[in-house]
Design a protein around this motif. Structure first.
Motif, PDB file in Angstrom:
ATOM      1  N   GLN A 407       0.830  -1.211   0.000  1.00 41.96           N
ATOM      2  CA  GLN A 407       0.000   0.000   0.000  1.00 41.96           C
ATOM      3  C   GLN A 407       0.863   1.261   0.000  1.00 41.96           C
ATOM      4  OE1 GLN A 407      -3.484  -0.081   0.061  1.00 41.96           O
ATOM      5  NE2 GLN A 407      -3.510   2.159  -0.133  1.00 41.96           N
ATOM      6  N   TYR A 408       2.110   1.127   0.395  1.00 41.63           N
ATOM      7  CA  TYR A 408       3.011   2.257   0.617  1.00 41.63           C
ATOM      8  C   TYR A 408       3.054   3.221  -0.572  1.00 41.63           C
ATOM      9  CZ  TYR A 408       7.517   4.582   1.629  1.00 41.63           C
ATOM     10  OH  TYR A 408       8.512   5.497   1.854  1.00 41.63           O
ATOM     11  N   TYR A 409       3.049   2.669  -1.792  1.00 43.07           N
ATOM     12  CA  TYR A 409       3.241   3.508  -2.980  1.00 43.07           C
ATOM     13  C   TYR A 409       1.933   3.945  -3.642  1.00 43.07           C
ATOM     14  CZ  TYR A 409       8.104   1.870  -2.867  1.00 43.07           C
ATOM     15  OH  TYR A 409       9.401   1.595  -2.498  1.00 43.07           O
ATOM     16  N   LEU A 410       0.807   3.399  -3.219  1.00 45.94           N
ATOM     17  CA  LEU A 410      -0.413   3.551  -4.010  1.00 45.94           C
ATOM     18  C   LEU A 410      -1.009   4.953  -3.993  1.00 45.94           C
ATOM     19  CD1 LEU A 410      -2.269   0.158  -3.571  1.00 45.94           C
ATOM     20  CD2 LEU A 410      -0.502   0.844  -5.198  1.00 45.94           C
ATOM     21  N   ASP A 411      -0.552   5.798  -3.092  1.00 47.59           N
ATOM     22  CA  ASP A 411      -1.002   7.183  -3.095  1.00 47.59           C
ATOM     23  C   ASP A 411      -0.019   8.109  -3.811  1.00 47.59           C
ATOM     24  OD1 ASP A 411      -3.411   6.780  -1.730  1.00 47.59           O
ATOM     25  OD2 ASP A 411      -2.385   6.780   0.212  1.00 47.59           O
ATOM     26  N   ASP A 412       1.001   7.535  -4.422  1.00 47.73           N
ATOM     27  CA  ASP A 412       1.976   8.348  -5.154  1.00 47.73           C
ATOM     28  C   ASP A 412       1.305   9.036  -6.344  1.00 47.73           C
ATOM     29  OD1 ASP A 412       3.852   7.497  -3.378  1.00 47.73           O
ATOM     30  OD2 ASP A 412       5.188   6.581  -4.849  1.00 47.73           O
ATOM     31  N   TYR A 415       0.264   7.488  -9.904  1.00 46.77           N
ATOM     32  CA  TYR A 415      -0.902   6.620 -10.044  1.00 46.77           C
ATOM     33  C   TYR A 415      -2.188   7.414 -10.250  1.00 46.77           C
ATOM     34  CZ  TYR A 415       1.517   2.299  -8.741  1.00 46.77           C
ATOM     35  OH  TYR A 415       2.336   1.195  -8.716  1.00 46.77           O
ATOM     36  N   LYS A 416      -2.182   8.681  -9.870  1.00 50.55           N
ATOM     37  CA  LYS A 416      -3.426   9.447  -9.896  1.00 50.55           C
ATOM     38  C   LYS A 416      -3.324  10.743 -10.692  1.00 50.55           C
ATOM     39  CE  LYS A 416      -4.881   7.403  -5.549  1.00 50.55           C
ATOM     40  NZ  LYS A 416      -5.356   7.580  -4.158  1.00 50.55           N
ATOM     41  N   VAL A 422      -6.382   5.593 -12.991  1.00 50.40           N
ATOM     42  CA  VAL A 422      -6.772   5.220 -11.631  1.00 50.40           C
ATOM     43  C   VAL A 422      -7.309   3.793 -11.537  1.00 50.40           C
ATOM     44  CG1 VAL A 422      -8.380   5.747  -9.747  1.00 50.40           C
ATOM     45  CG2 VAL A 422      -7.121   7.595 -10.879  1.00 50.40           C
ATOM     46  N   GLU A 426      -6.590   0.672  -8.620  1.00 53.25           N
ATOM     47  CA  GLU A 426      -7.735   0.135  -7.890  1.00 53.25           C
ATOM     48  C   GLU A 426      -7.744  -1.394  -7.936  1.00 53.25           C
ATOM     49  OE1 GLU A 426     -10.316   1.737  -6.138  1.00 53.25           O
ATOM     50  OE2 GLU A 426      -8.928   3.419  -6.266  1.00 53.25           O
TER      51      GLU A 426
END
Length: 483
Positions: A407-412, A415-416, A422, A426
């Protein structure tokens, strides 16, 4: 998803475990091992590091004359021999990437590591269908690349040939949090970490928004969310000359991405959590297969039985199909080659069925082969490369094509930054591994390598008989999981 040489469709191919470990050779005989090893190692011999001096323990201290009752000072522990990397060599073998800039970045990163450590490091990229035979040949001969990139189920296949890398994995977990369940169930071998997870390419539905509008879909910004609605809109697409495009040939990306996800969505799975009980021939899956077959001719491009992982990319970018499952590579290529198509693309997560929404995910990983003469250098590189400073660059350049293993990178932001990408991140929430509800172990690897699930769909399409095809698939899985 992954670029590879075209592979024709074959039904009921037989494969023993020994044959699997010898490289899953298809058709013609495997070339001489020496030739394969030369290709693996880029023609370079594996170096032997210079012998290191043996550390000398310090002599034990003597008791002091004025304190006769005091205990003698214990001998100082030996000073560990420092790891010497300078002057050593390292060769890495990976499959090719659909986002070619990834390979350029890895070469740059390898040069940077070499400058920092004095290691002469090289990397080779080969087509994914050729990678496993190369690794298998190297393992058999005990020589070749030091580090190899592996598909999700491969660590179990090569467990006796891989170096334990738990200390590196534990550092990653401590700094970045635990791995997703679909990562652990494919990369871990029992309770061992014999390779380091690097995540996986994900898939999503790829639509032409303008086609949804022409087909009369009520909200083109929100494409079909169920399998049945996908098939229904496919009928309208085909009437407009741009059918649904799906590969069902023998290739490792797009065919299983469709087939495993559909199987799970309709209540079936290869095996129960005990890893033995086959749960493939389920009434709900039979009904789902009948539904799929009823839409095959009205909605799909019927040449898909012979497609590989690259065919649908070409067909979509050529305007021949209006929908497919794929990684973000179609969109990335379209932005360069056909901006009008890129603008028209809309992505959506996988459809859901009666049993839920699922995505076929299993983490790739990188491992060190035991025969390497430079295990210390290989560990140093992997610890350096999988640290966020380097690994984040590797994820970013792929523009969402590779979903991170934690999960560490998924808000980088990469990705968005582009809303169209997106759905790919997901997908990590809906991941299931090959071999679910069991582990992605050597049995799951054999079922995957033999294309049992994919061939079940192909047989159903060819015969029109859902029950017979699923019974055949269950029988083939019984042969694998009962051993």
């Amino acid at each position: 998803m992954m670029r590879g040489e075209p592979r024709g469709h074959r039904l009921g191919s037989k494969l023993t475990r020994r044959g699997l470990l010898r490289g899953l050779a298809v058709g013609a005989a495997v070339p001489a091992v020496s030739a394969l090893l030369a290709a693996c190692a880029g023609g370079q011999a594996t170096p032997t590091p210079a012998p290191q001096p043996t550390p000398t323990a310090a002599p034990a201290a003597q008791p002091t004359p004025t304190a006769a009752a005091a205990s003698p000072t214990p001998a100082a522990p030996p000073t560990p021999t420092p790891v010497v990397l300078k002057g050593t060599k390292l060769n890495i073998l990976f499959g090719t990437f659909f986002v070619p800039e990834t390979q350029d970045l890895m070469k740059q990163q390898l040069q940077e590591f070499g400058k920092e450590t004095g290691v002469e490091a090289t990397i080779d990229f080969i087509n994914w269908p050729d990678l496993q035979p190369k690794i298998s040949a190297a393992v058999q001969a005990g020589a070749g690349p030091d580090i190899v990139g592996m598909w999700d189920t491969w660590p179990s296949l090569y467990k006796d040939a891989l170096v334990d890398v738990a200390e590196i994995v534990e550092k990653r977990i401590k700094g970045e949090g635990d791995y997703f369940d679909w990562v652990k169930k494919t990369v871990m071998v029992g309770d061992q970490w014999l390779s380091i997870p690097i995540g996986a390419p994900t898939s999503a539905q790829v639509y032409r928004k303008s086609l949804l509008e022409k087909a009369g879909w009520p909200d083109p910004n929100n494409p079909p969310d169920t399998w049945e609605d996908l098939f229904k809109i496919g009928v309208e697409f085909k009437k407009l000359g741009m059918p649904l495009g799906q590969a069902f040939g023998h290739s490792t990306g797009d065919p299983p991405s469709f087939c495993y996800a559909f199987m799970w969505a309709y209540g079936a799975m290869e095996v129960e959590a005990d890893g033995k009980t086959v749960a493939f021939n389920k009434p709900q899956f039979v009904e789902g297969m009948k539904l799929f077959l009823s839409y095959w001719k009205p909605a799909f491009d019927e040449t898909g039985l012979s497609w590989d992982d690259a065919t649908n990319n070409r067909a979509f970018l050529a305007g021949q199909i209006g929908w497919t499952f794929n990684g973000s590579s179609i969109y990335i290529a379209a932005k360069k080659q056909a901006p009008d198509i890129a603008e028209d693309i809309i992505h959506h997560i996988y459809p859901k069925g009666p049993a839920g929404r699922f995505n076929n995910l299993g983490s790739w990983s990188v491992g060190i082969l035991k025969y390497s003469k430079n295990v210390a250098g290989a560990k140093a590189f992997l610890e350096w490369w999988t640290a966020p400073e380097q690994f984040r660059k590797w994820l970013e350049i792929q523009q969402g094509y590779q979903v991170a293993p934690t999960q560490y990178y998924l808000d980088d932001p990469y990705y968005k930054a582009d809303p169209k990408l997106v759905p790919y991140v997901e997908a990590a929430k809906y991941g299931r591994n090959k071999g679910y509800a069991g582990l992605g172990n050597e049995k799951a690897a054999e079922a995957f390598a033999r294309y049992v699930v994919v061939d079940t769909f192909a047989r159903a399409i060819q015969s029109g008989n859902a029950e017979e095809a699923i019974q055949w698939g269950a029988s083939e899985l019984e042969k694998i999981y009962s051993r």
